[in-house]
Design an enzyme around this catalytic site. Structure first.
Site, PDB file in Angstrom:
ATOM      1  N   SER A 136       3.146  21.019  23.469  1.00  0.00           N
ATOM      2  CA  SER A 136       4.055  21.081  22.330  1.00  0.00           C
ATOM      3  C   SER A 136       3.398  20.305  21.183  1.00  0.00           C
ATOM      4  O   SER A 136       2.237  20.541  20.854  1.00  0.00           O
ATOM      5  CB  SER A 136       5.424  20.514  22.726  1.00  0.00           C
ATOM      6  N   TYR A 151       7.278  25.858  12.332  1.00  0.00           N
ATOM      7  CA  TYR A 151       6.362  25.339  13.355  1.00  0.00           C
ATOM      8  C   TYR A 151       7.076  24.343  14.264  1.00  0.00           C
ATOM      9  O   TYR A 151       6.949  24.421  15.497  1.00  0.00           O
ATOM     10  CB  TYR A 151       5.144  24.686  12.693  1.00  0.00           C
ATOM     11  N   LYS A 155       7.934  24.329  18.408  1.00  0.00           N
ATOM     12  CA  LYS A 155       7.557  23.248  19.316  1.00  0.00           C
ATOM     13  C   LYS A 155       8.790  22.574  19.927  1.00  0.00           C
ATOM     14  O   LYS A 155       8.734  22.111  21.078  1.00  0.00           O
ATOM     15  CB  LYS A 155       6.669  22.235  18.593  1.00  0.00           C
TER      16      LYS A 155
END
Length: 281
Positions: A136, A151, A155
């Site tokens: 991650s 983004y 994650k």
């Protein structure tokens, strides 16, 4: 650590994935590694021996992923450690990133990871052992980065699904660790791995400043050593009780601490409202 474990690593032609594969091969492990272009992977790794199986894989294609896992088991007779490392960065405000740009980031960072997990779990479940490492980011724990909302969302998804996965597969003897790195000196912030919006909105001054900071100042000056990150990942796989969350980098550790402290303070401040919503006795 015993080196008879077979590792399967995605996104291995550069960055943390490449550092990990090279470290594993140097220590005598059998490694299957994937990239979109197998020639680039072979050139980057530079290992001609039989312990290295380079594979060209499209992570967004379930059949391609299933064939890669099957090829790994055929070559090495089993697979033990799955490292979902492939992914790319996407910068831009929530408003200016298109649906296609946003979904593209999820397709690789999240659904690519899910495709690998679904393909690998039948083997790990049957042998009642294994370890899945999902890479991650500290951006999957602390999302306070202007211009990185999508983004970070990918994650956060990887970190969240890893927690649930760990609870699901523990009964099969399979362990899960979500790796949450800070800034490591790789190609992550270069053009091939870091995408910016096609249609930018001038009003988002902080977002543009953040993009420039990452591309012009942070890139090439990241404090993290990829080789040491690889050592850390290899170590946790050797542990009897590995962590569910592995923060990598002093910067990641500090950002996680600040998030925990801020959340704890906010929870206490708003506790009366939080607990006021039940039915009266």
């Amino acid at each position: 650590m015993e080196n008879n474990k077979v590792w399967f690593v995605t996104g291995a032609s550069k960055g943390l994935g490449l550092a990990l594969v090279q470290k594993l091969l140097a220590n005598g492990f059998n490694v299957a590694a994937t990239s979109r272009t197998v020639d680039d992977l072979k050139s980057a790794v530079g290992h001609p021996g039989e312990q290295f199986l380079p594979l060209s894989v499209n992570l967004t294609d379930e059949q391609s992923v299933q064939q890669a896992i099957a090829a790994t088991v055929t070559a090495f007779r089993h697979v033990d450690v799955i490292v979902n490392n492939a992914g790319y960065g996407l910068a831009g405000s929530i408003e200016e990133l298109s649906d296609a740009e946003s979904r593209g980031n999820f397709d690789v960072n999240v659904f690519g990871t899910l495709n690998v997990i679904r393909a690998a779990m039948p083997y790990l479940r049957a042998q009642r052992s294994g370890h899945i490492l999902n890479v991650s980011s500290i951006g999957g724990f602390n999302g306070a980065f202007p211009g990185f909302g999508i983004y970070c969302a990918t994650k956060f998804a990887v970190s969240g699904l890893s927690e649930s996965l760990a609870a699901e597969v523990a009964e099969f003897g399979v362990k899960v660790t979500v790796v949450e790195p800070g800034y490591f000196r790789t190609e992550f912030l270069t053009a091939g791995s870091f995408v910016t919006p096609k249609n930018q909105i001038p009003d988002y001054r902080k977002v543009r400043e953040s993009e420039a900071l990452h591309q012009q100042q942070i890139n090439g000056a990241q404090p993290g050593d990829p080789a040491k990150a690889a050592d850390a990942m290899i170590r946790v796989v050797s542990e009897q009780n590995p962590p569910l969350h592995l923060l990598l980098g002093e910067d990641a550790f500090g950002l996680a601490q600040s998030k925990i402290q801020a959340l704890t303070a906010e929870m206490e401040t708003w506790k009366p409202v939080s607990v006021s919503t039940g039915f009266d006795a």
